[in-house]
Scaffold this active site. Structure first.
Site, PDB file in Angstrom:
ATOM      1  N   SER A 142      69.754   4.646  34.420  1.00  0.00           N
ATOM      2  CA  SER A 142      70.510   3.777  35.385  1.00  0.00           C
ATOM      3  C   SER A 142      69.488   3.637  36.964  1.00  0.00           C
ATOM      4  O   SER A 142      68.752   4.766  36.886  1.00  0.00           O
ATOM      5  CB  SER A 142      71.683   4.611  35.815  1.00  0.00           C
ATOM      6  OG  SER A 142      72.315   4.141  37.017  1.00  0.00           O
ATOM      7  N   TYR A 155      76.362  12.110  37.785  1.00  0.00           N
ATOM      8  CA  TYR A 155      75.715  11.054  37.004  1.00  0.00           C
ATOM      9  C   TYR A 155      74.421  10.460  37.364  1.00  0.00           C
ATOM     10  O   TYR A 155      73.516  10.642  36.555  1.00  0.00           O
ATOM     11  CB  TYR A 155      76.689   9.731  37.340  1.00  0.00           C
ATOM     12  CG  TYR A 155      76.490   8.611  36.566  1.00  0.00           C
ATOM     13  CD1 TYR A 155      76.756   8.329  35.331  1.00  0.00           C
ATOM     14  CD2 TYR A 155      75.613   7.608  37.289  1.00  0.00           C
ATOM     15  CE1 TYR A 155      76.491   7.141  34.753  1.00  0.00           C
ATOM     16  CE2 TYR A 155      75.253   6.569  36.783  1.00  0.00           C
ATOM     17  CZ  TYR A 155      75.634   6.178  35.347  1.00  0.00           C
ATOM     18  OH  TYR A 155      75.174   5.028  34.770  1.00  0.00           O
TER      19      TYR A 155
END
Length: 276
Positions: A142, A155
């Site tokens: 990401s 995350y």
């Protein structure tokens, strides 16, 4: 791995979101595809759709928060369609929250799904790929792994770790017939995590950008065929900021909030009643 036709892929997190689109893209390239995820009914529908594209497809449900399911997932996948030539580590979870409101169980669960499971799956499959003289592994990271945003600590940490993992694997197997790539999407419109944010009234802006499932899928396929180390697909020109972050990290941490990224995730945390 330039020629994908007739090869076999395993795509995790394929019962919805980006994983479904990646599976379709690989099937259109002529790959046989094992789709895995937690929702059996959705997986069955995806496998049926892929079969209509003229390839072999198999649904193998697995919940990667339970690490004991990894070996059975691989065994059932290879029993169904043969040795895995391509692994796409797409499954992931995110919990947007003020850091102090995470529970210990939430922190470890994010690490298990986003990092430990891909590590174990890759470890389990790479030996066979090396023995057969072909293979590729893709990690879906990401933009948060390149520049960690507020309210996204576990995350961002796991997605950054996938980038480091890819670099280490490429260094060790630089002369081997097996490739490793990491793809770092930004906000993906149309499906998945970001789409749920949009439906809740929380949207990116021009500076942060947004991309599409097609662009990310195309990036994955390009990374495999060209053995690219890293692909960033955000829909915005963030590479200069990332480069600046390597040289002057203190400056970037002051600039980034002005782009609105902190506010976006703060609003998500508030919406979920996780803002401390």
């Amino acid at each position: 791995m330039k020629d994908l036709k007739g090869r076999t892929a395993l795509v995790t997190g394929a019962s919805g979101g980006l994983g479904t689109h990646i599976a379709r893209g690989l099937a259109r390239e002529g790959m046989n595809v094992v789709v895995s995820g937690r929702r059996e009914d959705a997986l069955a529908a995806v496998a049926a759709e892929l079969s209509e594209l003229g390839v072999k497809a198999q649904a193998v449900p697995a919940d990667l928060s339970d690490l004991t399911q990894i070996d059975p997932l691989i065994e059932r996948s290879e029993a169904a369609l043969g040795p895995i030539d391509l692994l796409v580590n797409n499954a992931g979870v995110e919990i947007t929250s003020a850091f102090t409101t995470y529970t210990a169980a939430e922190l470890t669960s994010v690490v298990d799904v986003n990092l430990t499971a891909p590590l174990l799956l890759t470890h389990r499959l790479v030996g066979g790929m090396l023995a057969r003289g072909r293979g590729h592994v893709v990690f879906i990271s990401s933009a948060a792994g390149k520049l960690g945003p507020a309210y996204q600590e576990p995350y961002a940490a796991t997605k950054a770790a996938l980038i480091g993992l890819t670099q280490s694997l490429r260094a060790e197997y630089i002369d081997a017939p097996v490739g490793f790539s990491v793809v770092c999407p930004g906000f993906i419109a149309g499906d998945g995590m970001y789409q749920r944010m949009v439906e809740a009234g929380i949207k990116s802006n021009r500076l942060l950008g947004e991309t599409t499932t097609k662009k990310v899928t195309d990036s994955v396929i390009k990374a495999i065929k060209r053995d690219l180390p890293e692909v960033i697909e955000t829909g915005a020109p963030i590479r200069p900021m990332l480069a600046l972050g390597q040289l002057l990290p203190g400056s970037v941490e002051r600039i980034a909030p002005r782009f609105g990224v902190t506010e976006v995730f703060r609003r998500v945390a508030v919406l979920r009643d996780r803002d401390a």
